[in-house]
Design an enzyme around this catalytic site. Structure first.
Site, PDB file in Angstrom:
ATOM      1  CG  ASP A 274      -2.043   0.975   1.202  1.00 51.25           C
ATOM      2  OD1 ASP A 274      -1.732   2.154   1.465  1.00 51.25           O
ATOM      3  OD2 ASP A 274      -3.210   0.634   0.946  1.00 51.25           O
TER       4      ASP A 274
ATOM      5  N   GLY B 195      -7.209 -10.673   0.567  1.00 47.07           N
ATOM      6  CA  GLY B 195      -7.497  -9.297   0.250  1.00 47.07           C
ATOM      7  C   GLY B 195      -6.312  -8.358   0.411  1.00 47.07           C
ATOM      8  CG  HIS B 196      -5.556  -3.530   1.253  1.00 46.45           C
ATOM      9  ND1 HIS B 196      -5.036  -3.052   0.077  1.00 46.45           N
ATOM     10  CD2 HIS B 196      -5.176  -2.644   2.213  1.00 46.45           C
ATOM     11  CE1 HIS B 196      -4.389  -1.920   0.298  1.00 46.45           C
ATOM     12  NE2 HIS B 196      -4.436  -1.659   1.588  1.00 46.45           N
ATOM     13  CG  PHE B 197      -4.098  -5.068   5.611  1.00 48.59           C
ATOM     14  CD1 PHE B 197      -2.875  -4.436   5.748  1.00 48.59           C
ATOM     15  CD2 PHE B 197      -5.246  -4.287   5.619  1.00 48.59           C
ATOM     16  CE1 PHE B 197      -2.785  -3.058   5.895  1.00 48.59           C
ATOM     17  CE2 PHE B 197      -5.172  -2.908   5.764  1.00 48.59           C
ATOM     18  CZ  PHE B 197      -3.939  -2.291   5.901  1.00 48.59           C
TER      19      PHE B 197
END
Length: 279
Positions: A95, A257-259
């Site tokens: 990120d 997902g994102h993490f």
């Protein structure tokens, strides 16, 4: 641990023996070095791992008179590496860690041993309007009203939990500790304004993409990509373009997902150990 960079307290976590290959871990939004809590012990036998909190994040200082831009974060991390005597290191970027780390790598390509890219974008294809239309409206018109509206979208209690659970195979298995910690840290005076300053400044990152692509093509850093394919913030479409500019690239799409470290830390550690020790 805590050190001072130009009078600014910077907190960092450290694991593994000095003298082993260094892996500098750069966290995302609105997280901190806490996101690497499971990964670090898994790699401590093979690497010297260092994970700082950026200014305004985690346990580092958050002075009101600091300029919260990605240029400033990268400058602090660069000085941090100098203070610790890190002459050569690998970068793990997730990120926000991408624009911080790519600034460092493009400026000092000789210092980079290899890259680990985990849901960290460097291509326009990775910023689809399905998610990024709202941030782009903020970038175009960062009025107080638009900042307030975006704060609710990006930093509400529901949004913080969604960041961690969306796209995972079993959301009930994801520990709430991360988003509960973030909620507490964001409720500190001025914390959300700091995050909003950086979210507005994110518009400067696509302007640097061409520079980063040139770094990829010219320096050809060995690059491991471990990407949560169900991420809506930085979707899978941002992972594939790296293969256009990099020759030694190892791409793995993970069912999360994102993490991704929340439920794939052991998988990612195994990839880093295999790839990093050969790089």
């Amino acid at each position: 641990m805590m050190i001072e960079i130009d009078g600014l307290p910077i907190f960092y976590r450290e694991a593994g023996e000095r003298g082993k290959p260094v892996l500098l871990l750069l966290h995302g939004f609105p997280a901190s070095s806490y996101m690497f809590r499971d990964l670090m012990p898994l790699l401590a036998d093979d690497f010297h791992l260092i994970a700082p909190d950026y200014p305004g994040f985690g346990h580092s200082g958050a002075p009101a008179d600091f300029t919260y831009t990605f240029d400033s974060l990268a400058e602090v991390v660069e000085k941090f590496t100098a203070r610790l005597g890190l002459e050569r290191y690998a970068l793990y970027m997730q990120d926000f860690g991408g624009p911080v780390g790519f600034r460092l790598a493009a400026k000092h390509p000789d210092r980079i041993s290899f890259l680990v890219v985990q849901n960290a974008n460097a291509y326009e294809e990775g910023l689809p309007d399905s998610f990024w239309a709202t941030p782009r409206r903020l970038w175009a018109d960062p009025t107080p009203a638009n900042r307030l509206a975006f704060a609710e979208v990006a930093m509400s209690d529901q949004a913080l939990e969604w960041n961690y659970t969306h796209g995972t195979a079993d959301p009930s298995a994801i520990s709430p500790h991360s988003w509960v910690l973030q909620r507490a840290l964001l409720n500190r005076p001025g914390a959300k304004e700091i995050m909003l300053d950086l979210l507005v400044d994110y518009r400067t990152n696509p302007e640097r993409y061409a520079e980063w692509h040139e770094y990829f093509r010219t320096s050809q850093p060995p690059t491991l990509i471990v990407w949560g394919r169900n991420d809506e913030i930085f979707p899978e479409s941002g992972a594939h373009p790296y293969t256009r500019d990099l020759v030694n690239v190892d791409l793995h799409l993970l069912d999360t997902g994102h993490f991704a470290l929340e439920d794939h830390a052991e998988v990612i550690a195994a990839h880093i150990r295999r790839f990093g020790l050969e790089a």
